[in-house]
Design a protein around this motif. Structure first.
Motif, PDB file in Angstrom:
ATOM      1  N   HIS A 134      -0.722 -11.062  11.094  1.00 22.21           N
ATOM      2  CA  HIS A 134      -0.347 -10.087  10.029  1.00 22.21           C
ATOM      3  C   HIS A 134       1.278  -9.420   9.717  1.00 22.21           C
ATOM      4  CE1 HIS A 134      -1.358  -6.269   7.958  1.00 22.21           C
ATOM      5  NE2 HIS A 134      -1.103  -6.410   7.881  1.00 22.21           N
ATOM      6  N   SER A 135       1.506  -9.876   8.544  1.00 22.70           N
ATOM      7  CA  SER A 135       2.402 -10.035   7.562  1.00 22.70           C
ATOM      8  C   SER A 135       3.205  -8.293   7.426  1.00 22.70           C
ATOM      9  CB  SER A 135       3.277 -10.951   7.112  1.00 22.70           C
ATOM     10  OG  SER A 135       4.211 -10.818   6.396  1.00 22.70           O
ATOM     11  N   VAL A 136       4.237  -7.820   7.850  1.00 20.82           N
ATOM     12  CA  VAL A 136       4.956  -6.821   7.291  1.00 20.82           C
ATOM     13  C   VAL A 136       6.456  -6.682   6.798  1.00 20.82           C
ATOM     14  CG1 VAL A 136       5.267  -4.307   8.426  1.00 20.82           C
ATOM     15  CG2 VAL A 136       3.516  -5.434   9.000  1.00 20.82           C
ATOM     16  N   ASP A 137       6.638  -6.005   5.819  1.00 22.09           N
ATOM     17  CA  ASP A 137       8.157  -6.272   5.794  1.00 22.09           C
ATOM     18  C   ASP A 137       8.282  -7.906   5.973  1.00 22.09           C
ATOM     19  OD1 ASP A 137       8.553  -4.680   3.680  1.00 22.09           O
ATOM     20  OD2 ASP A 137       9.137  -2.921   5.062  1.00 22.09           O
ATOM     21  N   PHE A 138       7.706  -9.068   5.441  1.00 19.85           N
ATOM     22  CA  PHE A 138       7.864  -9.897   4.994  1.00 19.85           C
ATOM     23  C   PHE A 138       8.055 -10.899   7.062  1.00 19.85           C
ATOM     24  CE2 PHE A 138       9.875  -8.102   1.542  1.00 19.85           C
ATOM     25  CZ  PHE A 138       9.447  -8.951   0.619  1.00 19.85           C
ATOM     26  N   ARG A 139       7.679  -9.880   8.060  1.00 20.65           N
ATOM     27  CA  ARG A 139       8.383 -10.180   9.535  1.00 20.65           C
ATOM     28  C   ARG A 139       6.142 -10.812   9.920  1.00 20.65           C
ATOM     29  NH1 ARG A 139      12.090  -8.899  13.995  1.00 20.65           N
ATOM     30  NH2 ARG A 139      13.280  -9.371  11.942  1.00 20.65           N
ATOM     31  N   GLU A 140       6.474 -12.033  10.489  1.00 21.53           N
ATOM     32  CA  GLU A 140       4.567 -12.349  10.948  1.00 21.53           C
ATOM     33  C   GLU A 140       4.590 -11.560  12.780  1.00 21.53           C
ATOM     34  OE1 GLU A 140       3.381 -16.700  11.217  1.00 21.53           O
ATOM     35  OE2 GLU A 140       3.046 -15.983   9.093  1.00 21.53           O
TER      36      GLU A 140
ATOM     37  N   TRP B 166       0.719  -1.005  13.456  1.00 24.78           N
ATOM     38  CA  TRP B 166       0.975   0.538  12.681  1.00 24.78           C
ATOM     39  C   TRP B 166       1.935  -0.195  11.632  1.00 24.78           C
ATOM     40  CZ3 TRP B 166       2.759   6.021  14.284  1.00 24.78           C
ATOM     41  CH2 TRP B 166       2.745   6.458  13.255  1.00 24.78           C
ATOM     42  N   SER B 167       1.485   0.036  10.130  1.00 26.73           N
ATOM     43  CA  SER B 167       1.695  -0.844   8.523  1.00 26.73           C
ATOM     44  C   SER B 167       2.140   1.534   7.936  1.00 26.73           C
ATOM     45  CB  SER B 167       1.774  -1.701   7.741  1.00 26.73           C
ATOM     46  OG  SER B 167       0.974  -1.519   7.448  1.00 26.73           O
ATOM     47  N   ARG B 168       3.690   1.482   7.480  1.00 30.68           N
ATOM     48  CA  ARG B 168       3.300   2.427   6.894  1.00 30.68           C
ATOM     49  C   ARG B 168       3.444   1.962   4.722  1.00 30.68           C
ATOM     50  NH1 ARG B 168       6.267   2.933  11.830  1.00 30.68           N
ATOM     51  NH2 ARG B 168       5.197   5.356  12.731  1.00 30.68           N
ATOM     52  N   PRO B 169       3.740   3.815   3.943  1.00 30.26           N
ATOM     53  CA  PRO B 169       3.503   2.846   3.264  1.00 30.26           C
ATOM     54  C   PRO B 169       4.698   2.603   2.387  1.00 30.26           C
ATOM     55  CG  PRO B 169       2.641   5.456   3.790  1.00 30.26           C
ATOM     56  CD  PRO B 169       3.517   4.424   4.590  1.00 30.26           C
ATOM     57  N   GLY B 170       4.349   1.924   1.261  1.00 27.21           N
ATOM     58  CA  GLY B 170       5.275   0.935   1.131  1.00 27.21           C
ATOM     59  C   GLY B 170       6.127  -0.629   1.822  1.00 27.21           C
ATOM     60  N   GLN B 171       5.371   0.020   2.414  1.00 31.35           N
ATOM     61  CA  GLN B 171       6.307  -1.818   3.337  1.00 31.35           C
ATOM     62  C   GLN B 171       5.077  -2.521   2.234  1.00 31.35           C
ATOM     63  OE1 GLN B 171       5.543  -0.791   7.753  1.00 31.35           O
ATOM     64  NE2 GLN B 171       7.790  -1.053   7.675  1.00 31.35           N
ATOM     65  N   VAL B 172       5.646  -3.892   2.354  1.00 28.55           N
ATOM     66  CA  VAL B 172       4.572  -4.985   2.293  1.00 28.55           C
ATOM     67  C   VAL B 172       4.213  -6.119   2.818  1.00 28.55           C
ATOM     68  CG1 VAL B 172       5.396  -7.380   0.374  1.00 28.55           C
ATOM     69  CG2 VAL B 172       6.690  -4.903  -0.009  1.00 28.55           C
TER      70      VAL B 172
ATOM     71  N   PRO C 181       0.756  -1.072  -0.516  1.00 27.43           N
ATOM     72  CA  PRO C 181      -0.053  -0.372  -0.040  1.00 27.43           C
ATOM     73  C   PRO C 181       0.752   1.476  -0.138  1.00 27.43           C
ATOM     74  CG  PRO C 181      -0.575  -1.403   1.869  1.00 27.43           C
ATOM     75  CD  PRO C 181       0.405  -2.165   1.345  1.00 27.43           C
ATOM     76  N   GLY C 182       0.674   2.662  -0.490  1.00 33.14           N
ATOM     77  CA  GLY C 182       0.852   3.853  -0.732  1.00 33.14           C
ATOM     78  C   GLY C 182       0.442   4.525   0.435  1.00 33.14           C
ATOM     79  N   PHE C 183       0.222   4.169   1.372  1.00 32.27           N
ATOM     80  CA  PHE C 183      -0.637   4.933   2.909  1.00 32.27           C
ATOM     81  C   PHE C 183      -0.417   3.943   4.352  1.00 32.27           C
ATOM     82  CE2 PHE C 183      -3.617   2.351   0.576  1.00 32.27           C
ATOM     83  CZ  PHE C 183      -3.641   1.504   1.292  1.00 32.27           C
TER      84      PHE C 183
ATOM     85  N   LYS D 224      15.392  -8.625  -0.219  1.00 26.27           N
ATOM     86  CA  LYS D 224      13.650  -9.556  -0.248  1.00 26.27           C
ATOM     87  C   LYS D 224      12.381  -8.355  -1.019  1.00 26.27           C
ATOM     88  CE  LYS D 224      14.129 -11.363   4.359  1.00 26.27           C
ATOM     89  NZ  LYS D 224      13.675 -11.734   5.782  1.00 26.27           N
ATOM     90  N   ARG D 225      12.882  -7.149  -1.271  1.00 30.44           N
ATOM     91  CA  ARG D 225      11.442  -6.035  -1.946  1.00 30.44           C
ATOM     92  C   ARG D 225      11.832  -6.666  -3.559  1.00 30.44           C
ATOM     93  NH1 ARG D 225      11.852  -0.842   1.728  1.00 30.44           N
ATOM     94  NH2 ARG D 225       9.897  -1.663   3.126  1.00 30.44           N
TER      95      ARG D 225
END
Length: 308
Positions: free
Chosen positions: A71-77, A87-93, A56-58, A256-257
């Motif tokens: 929930h996974s954020v930047d490949f971390r569960e 809290w996940s930020r724009p650009g994070q997978v 997401p870009g948001f 990874k990205r």
């Protein structure tokens, strides 16, 4: 949102990339912010999109009320329990696990919706901030109250002139993000902590700018005017790891990205990240991630993901 596809390097079957998702307000709603329950998310969102890695870009700010959510954020569960704040930020997978049985509220907002002073105080652009916070006691009650008020105001469109409604939402969101940024109520007033924080932030920004050019702590220390040991102490205090580990984690995340987002060869990614050749890059990746670059790419695209 349509899944992107790209030709393989030899013209073979196209391989799906991780999807980029832009903020899109509902018809008749405000641009820049949206508040909804997880029940509403289940009804409206593309289940396939939520369950597979997307970018997401948001911002996502999620407060879980009931159940359990992975929930996974930047490949971390991350495993969320009631009261946890993600809290996940724009650009994070990121991608969601099973939403069935999980209840809570979710705020989606673009960085520019907040006023600059609030954005700076809450460090909304701190991509290295923890994805999950677990406020306790009065802090937890404050976060819950701020989220509830924001949700109620978002649903009250028409009760105020539009420009006033927008400002109320902006202020309520400011309260929420400030509480989320400081879940333990500590402002960090200790002089030593402030000095360590300043050193860490300068180092963090330098790594973000130069990690593709150098992975040596000595190079950053020389550029910033600190001793290597000072950088390591500051980074331990600010991020919980030493300076070298911090640099390597940033390089690994970018690797990874790049692997997840496209079909560049290991040699091309090695070059982009400043490695001498693909062999050195592959050894670094396998040592840090516990798998080969190709195996990681296959796992992510199969929907299995990978923990950092």
């Amino acid at each position: 949102m349509v899944k992107k596809r790209q030709e393989g390097p030899k013209g073979g079957q196209a391989v799906p990339e991780i999807r980029e998702v832009a903020f899109a307000a509902l018809a008749g709603r405000l641009a820049g912010v949206e508040v909804l329950t997880l029940a509403e998310l289940r009804e409206r969102a593309d289940a396939c999109l939520l369950a597979t890695p997307h970018r997401p870009g948001f911002h996502h700010l999620l407060l879980l009320d009931v159940g359990r959510l992975v929930h996974s954020v930047d490949f971390r569960e991350h495993v969320l329990a009631p009261g946890d704040l993600l809290w996940s930020r724009p650009g994070q997978v990121q991608h969601f696990g099973d939403l069935a049985g999980a209840e809570g509220r979710l705020v989606l907002f673009e960085s520019g919706f907040l006023d600059p002073a609030t954005a700076a105080a809450a460090r909304v652009e701190d991509w290295y901030g923890p994805a999950v916070r677990r406020p306790q006691g009065a802090a937890a009650r404050g976060v819950a109250a701020a989220m509830r008020q924001l949700h109620e105001e978002f649903g009250a469109l028409g009760g105020l002139p539009l420009e006033i409604h927008v400002e109320v939402l902006r202020h309520l969101l400011a309260v929420l993000v400030l509480r989320a940024a400081h879940p333990d109520g500590q402002a960090g007033d200790d002089d030593g902590a402030c000095r360590a924080s300043e050193t860490y932030l300068r180092f963090r920004d330098a790594v973000e700018r130069d990690f593709t050019r150098s992975r040596r702590v000595a190079d950053y220390a020389r550029t910033l005017g600190y001793a290597p040991r000072t950088l390591s102490r500051a980074t331990e205090a600010g991020a919980g790891v030493g300076a070298k580990e911090f640099i390597d984690r940033r390089v690994l995340l970018e690797a990874k990205r790049l692997l997840a987002h496209g079909d560049q060869s290991a040699a091309r990614i090695a070059d982009r990240l400043g490695f001498a050749d693909a062999t050195n890059f592959s050894k670094f990746f396998q040592r840090r991630a516990g798998t080969t670059p190709i195996a990681f790419r296959a796992a992510v695209r199969s929907g299995a993901g990978a923990a950092a």
